[in-house]
Structure formats: C-alpha cells, structure tokens
Design a protein around this motif. Structure first.
Motif, PDB file in Angstrom:
ATOM      1  N   ILE A 111      10.605  -7.713   3.457  1.00 15.63           N
ATOM      2  CA  ILE A 111      10.426  -9.157   3.279  1.00 15.63           C
ATOM      3  C   ILE A 111       9.817  -9.774   4.538  1.00 15.63           C
ATOM      4  CG2 ILE A 111      11.776 -11.310   3.241  1.00 15.63           C
ATOM      5  CD1 ILE A 111      11.459 -10.458   0.471  1.00 15.63           C
ATOM      6  N   ARG A 112      10.273  -9.323   5.691  1.00 21.69           N
ATOM      7  CA  ARG A 112       9.755  -9.892   6.940  1.00 21.69           C
ATOM      8  C   ARG A 112       8.309  -9.482   7.181  1.00 21.69           C
ATOM      9  NH1 ARG A 112      15.423  -9.339  10.411  1.00 21.69           N
ATOM     10  NH2 ARG A 112      16.450 -11.078   9.322  1.00 21.69           N
ATOM     11  N   HIS A 113       7.945  -8.270   6.789  1.00 22.11           N
ATOM     12  CA  HIS A 113       6.541  -7.862   6.860  1.00 22.11           C
ATOM     13  C   HIS A 113       5.688  -8.782   5.996  1.00 22.11           C
ATOM     14  CE1 HIS A 113       5.893  -4.297   9.284  1.00 22.11           C
ATOM     15  NE2 HIS A 113       7.011  -3.767   8.850  1.00 22.11           N
ATOM     16  N   LEU A 114       6.166  -9.055   4.779  1.00 22.49           N
ATOM     17  CA  LEU A 114       5.418  -9.906   3.863  1.00 22.49           C
ATOM     18  C   LEU A 114       5.303 -11.334   4.409  1.00 22.49           C
ATOM     19  CD1 LEU A 114       6.986  -8.563   0.547  1.00 22.49           C
ATOM     20  CD2 LEU A 114       4.622  -8.216   1.301  1.00 22.49           C
ATOM     21  N   ALA A 115       6.389 -11.809   5.024  1.00 22.88           N
ATOM     22  CA  ALA A 115       6.356 -13.155   5.617  1.00 22.88           C
ATOM     23  C   ALA A 115       5.350 -13.226   6.755  1.00 22.88           C
ATOM     24  CB  ALA A 115       7.742 -13.534   6.110  1.00 22.88           C
ATOM     25  N   SER A 143      16.963   3.821  -1.812  1.00 23.15           N
ATOM     26  CA  SER A 143      17.694   4.132  -0.584  1.00 23.15           C
ATOM     27  C   SER A 143      16.843   4.963   0.374  1.00 23.15           C
ATOM     28  CB  SER A 143      18.976   4.887  -0.918  1.00 23.15           C
ATOM     29  OG  SER A 143      19.615   5.347   0.264  1.00 23.15           O
ATOM     30  N   LEU A 144      17.050   4.722   1.659  1.00 24.89           N
ATOM     31  CA  LEU A 144      16.397   5.522   2.690  1.00 24.89           C
ATOM     32  C   LEU A 144      17.158   6.814   2.958  1.00 24.89           C
ATOM     33  CD1 LEU A 144      15.516   2.646   5.188  1.00 24.89           C
ATOM     34  CD2 LEU A 144      13.887   3.959   3.824  1.00 24.89           C
ATOM     35  N   ALA A 162       9.698   5.199   2.466  1.00 24.24           N
ATOM     36  CA  ALA A 162       8.478   5.270   3.285  1.00 24.24           C
ATOM     37  C   ALA A 162       8.679   4.282   4.424  1.00 24.24           C
ATOM     38  CB  ALA A 162       7.246   4.909   2.456  1.00 24.24           C
ATOM     39  N   THR A 163       7.673   4.105   5.248  1.00 28.65           N
ATOM     40  CA  THR A 163       7.791   3.085   6.292  1.00 28.65           C
ATOM     41  C   THR A 163       7.797   1.713   5.632  1.00 28.65           C
ATOM     42  OG1 THR A 163       5.412   2.780   6.623  1.00 28.65           O
ATOM     43  CG2 THR A 163       6.483   4.565   7.863  1.00 28.65           C
ATOM     44  N   ALA A 164       8.341   0.730   6.338  1.00 33.32           N
ATOM     45  CA  ALA A 164       8.389  -0.627   5.788  1.00 33.32           C
ATOM     46  C   ALA A 164       6.989  -1.146   5.492  1.00 33.32           C
ATOM     47  CB  ALA A 164       9.117  -1.554   6.756  1.00 33.32           C
ATOM     48  N   LEU A 165       6.045  -0.826   6.369  1.00 36.40           N
ATOM     49  CA  LEU A 165       4.673  -1.287   6.157  1.00 36.40           C
ATOM     50  C   LEU A 165       4.073  -0.659   4.905  1.00 36.40           C
ATOM     51  CD1 LEU A 165       2.274  -2.909   7.120  1.00 36.40           C
ATOM     52  CD2 LEU A 165       1.620  -0.994   8.596  1.00 36.40           C
ATOM     53  N   GLN A 166       4.299   0.639   4.698  1.00 37.44           N
ATOM     54  CA  GLN A 166       3.786   1.310   3.506  1.00 37.44           C
ATOM     55  C   GLN A 166       4.423   0.738   2.246  1.00 37.44           C
ATOM     56  OE1 GLN A 166       4.847   5.293   4.757  1.00 37.44           O
ATOM     57  NE2 GLN A 166       2.708   5.840   5.174  1.00 37.44           N
ATOM     58  N   ARG A 167       5.686   0.429   2.318  1.00 33.78           N
ATOM     59  CA  ARG A 167       6.366  -0.140   1.149  1.00 33.78           C
ATOM     60  C   ARG A 167       5.848  -1.544   0.856  1.00 33.78           C
ATOM     61  NH1 ARG A 167      12.687   1.220   2.103  1.00 33.78           N
ATOM     62  NH2 ARG A 167      12.851   2.600   0.303  1.00 33.78           N
ATOM     63  N   ALA A 168       5.637  -2.335   1.895  1.00 29.17           N
ATOM     64  CA  ALA A 168       5.083  -3.677   1.700  1.00 29.17           C
ATOM     65  C   ALA A 168       3.694  -3.595   1.072  1.00 29.17           C
ATOM     66  CB  ALA A 168       5.032  -4.425   3.037  1.00 29.17           C
TER      67      ALA A 168
END
Length: 202
Positions: free
Chosen positions: A27-31, A131-132, A172-178
C-alpha cells in the motif's frame, strides 16, 4: 456473480490476506506512486489504544465497531478524489476479525457491510496477498505463523462466499507485488467490464 457492463467513476480495490503478508508495504509503495490509499484501520487503532494504556484493545467488544467506523470514515473521506483507490482491508475483513475474536457481529458492522454491498463501494475483484512464509511479531501484531495462515484462509473463504473474485498475489518483493497489482488494475479498467456482487446475506 452476475456480469454487467457499466462505467465506474471510482474503482476501489481491497487488499486482504493473512497478517504479516506485506499488505502495508505494498500500500505504501502504491501511495508513493501517487495512488489514493487507505491503510489498515485495525492496526492504527491498536497502536492508538495501546498509547492510551490499553494493552490488548482487540479484547474489547467496542474495538470492532471502532474499526468499522474508521474504515467507513476513511472511505468517505477519500470519496471520489481519485479514480483508482487501494484499501488495506475492508469491513468484510472486520467481520472475519470479529468472528475470530469471538465478538458478535454488531449492528454497526452489519449495516456497514450491507451499505458497501448495496452501493457497490468496492470492486468485486479483491487482491489476496499470500503469506511470505513468516510473521514478524510487533506490539500491534501478536500472532503465530500458523494462526496467521488460518486467519488468511478465513478471509479467503468469506470473500469467495460473498461473491467476490480473488486475485492472488504471490510471494515476491513488495515492489514486484505492487507492479503485479497495477498491471491487473490496468486490465480491469481497460476491459470496461465489471461484476456486481450477488446480494447474499452477510
């Protein structure tokens, strides 16, 4: 689900899944990229209540209604400010939380779920963040990996039972998921086809 073609003014997407799966970071990446977002109300309220000296606010029946009211306020405050919005959990997650904690589904919670379904507040496609494989304990998050996974399964079962379509976001990484979420959103919006949630009792 019954399919229908219509023009949406605002597309509000829910992110759900087990605790500790990385939704907040996504969410923070998207923001940071300029999207309108709403962070998880329950987590924010737990932190706020703990600052007031209430160590385990989730044990209080009033906690569930406080979460619902915060979720509603955040959704209404975002309003139509952006055509694409992302929400870290929804009142449906709060219903799962109430059941998990052994609290009754209050009128406040029931009426809010009826509202979001009647008014089709959220998109029927919901991002389920898997889940991670581990959970990092915090003062706000006190749950084992096994319980986290089971809690996530209850969310999965509930959303599916209510007619939502889950889009699974793998580890995956947060960036890849975003990025995966953004690609899916682009496809949904380009298609111009949306599904209405069947009006089943909550």
């Amino acid at each position: 689900m019954e399919n229908e073609v219509h023009t949406r003014t605002v597309d509000r997407f829910i992110l759900t899944g087990p605790p500790g799966s990385g939704k907040t970071t996504i969410i923070r990446h998207l923001a940071e990229e300029g999207f309108a977002t709403a962070e998880e109300s329950a987590t924010d309220l737990i932190a706020a209540w703990q600052q007031r000296g209430i160590d385990e606010p989730w044990t209080r029946p009033s906690f569930v209604d406080a979460v619902v009211e915060t979720q509603r306020d955040r959704q209404i405050n975002l309003g139509n400010s952006a055509r694409v919005q992302f929400y870290d959990r929804s009142p449906i997650c709060t219903m799962v939380l109430a059941n998990w904690l052994g609290h009754p589904v209050s009128d406040v919670l029931r009426f809010e779920i009826e509202r979001i379904r009647r008014e089709r507040i959220y998109r029927p496609e919901v991002f389920f963040v898997r889940s991670l494989g581990f959970v990092t304990p915090t003062e706000v998050r006190r749950i084992s990996l096994a319980d986290s996974i089971r809690f996530g399964e209850l969310h999965e079962e509930t959303y599916l039972a209510l007619g939502f379509k889950l889009i699974y976001i793998d580890s995956a990484t947060a960036l890849q998921r975003a990025e995966a979420i953004k690609r899916s959103v682009g496809l949904f919006r380009e298609s111009g086809v949306a599904s209405s949630v069947i009006d089943r009792p909550a």
